[in-house]
Design a protein around this motif. Structure first.
Motif, short mmCIF file in Angstrom:
data_model
loop_
_atom_site.label_atom_id
_atom_site.label_comp_id
_atom_site.label_asym_id
_atom_site.label_seq_id
_atom_site.Cartn_x
_atom_site.Cartn_y
_atom_site.Cartn_z
N GLU A 168 -9.30 5.96 4.09
CA GLU A 168 -8.00 5.80 3.44
C GLU A 168 -7.35 4.47 3.82
O GLU A 168 -6.77 3.79 2.97
CB GLU A 168 -7.05 6.95 3.80
N CYS A 187 0.80 -1.24 0.00
CA CYS A 187 0.00 0.00 0.00
C CYS A 187 0.82 1.27 0.00
O CYS A 187 0.28 2.35 -0.15
CB CYS A 187 -0.97 0.00 1.18
N SER A 226 2.81 2.34 2.57
CA SER A 226 2.99 2.90 3.91
C SER A 226 4.42 2.80 4.42
O SER A 226 4.77 3.46 5.40
CB SER A 226 2.07 2.18 4.90
N CYS A 248 -1.60 -3.63 6.30
CA CYS A 248 -2.82 -4.18 5.70
C CYS A 248 -3.05 -5.65 6.05
O CYS A 248 -4.19 -6.12 6.02
CB CYS A 248 -2.80 -3.99 4.19
N ARG A 294 -6.26 1.68 1.10
CA ARG A 294 -4.94 1.07 1.04
C ARG A 294 -5.01 -0.45 1.20
O ARG A 294 -4.32 -1.18 0.50
CB ARG A 294 -4.03 1.68 2.11
N TYR A 325 -6.28 -1.98 -2.01
CA TYR A 325 -5.21 -2.00 -3.00
C TYR A 325 -4.27 -3.18 -2.72
O TYR A 325 -3.92 -3.93 -3.63
CB TYR A 325 -4.44 -0.67 -2.99
#
Length: 159
Positions: free
Chosen positions: A33, A9, A11, A19, A37, A40
């Motif tokens: 958000e 994602c 991060s 995630c 993420r 995704y």
């Protein structure tokens, strides 16, 4: 699945502490958000069940799981950039997230869209998207990730 790798994602956290916790149903995304993420990352990991379970039931296509199973492994997701969020915080009940996702299927391209999310019973759901732009990145265009490099020298490198 190697859980000590960096989360797809963007991060820069380890997948398991980012995630991965949502995909394994250890916790729920706190914001729109975070859900964006994690969805995704689920596309990157091929986690069809997570994508179906986080799609709002009233807007979920009846054949979503079958459709995803037929296509999810044909696309390679190369990166995610969040452009903007409107609402979608822990105290909100709705929000939107605008993002760019770079992908490769038959050719490289980028998906630029704004997705809508709702929260019910303390759980965020993806509702739908309003596509804004879908185009291929030119090799001499600035890279979509904002690095300042040309696409061909950054995410457009042939691997």
């Amino acid at each position: 699945m190697n859980d000590d790798k960096i989360c797809p994602c963007g991060s820069q956290k380890q997948y398991q502490t980012c995630c991965g916790q949502y995909h394994q149903h250890l916790s729920r995304a706190a914001t729109a958000e975070h859900l964006m993420r994690s969805r995704y990352s689920a596309f990157c990991k091929g986690d069809v069940d997570y994508l179906v379970s986080t799609h709002y039931p009233s807007s979920r296509p009846a054949n979503l799981a079958e459709s995803l199973k037929g296509t999810i492994h044909k696309t390679q997701w190369l990166g995610l950039r969040i452009i903007d969020t409107v609402l979608g915080l822990e105290a909100d009940s709705s929000g939107t997230v605008e993002f760019i996702a770079l992908y490769k299927d038959l050719e490289e391209g980028e998906l630029h869209e704004r997705s809508r999310f709702v929260k019910e019973n303390e759980q965020w759901f993806y509702v739908d998207e309003a596509p804004m732009e879908k185009k291929s990145s030119g090799r001499n265009d600035p890279c979509w990730c904002g690095s300042g490099k040309k696409f061909k020298k950054c995410h457009g490198k042939k691997g």
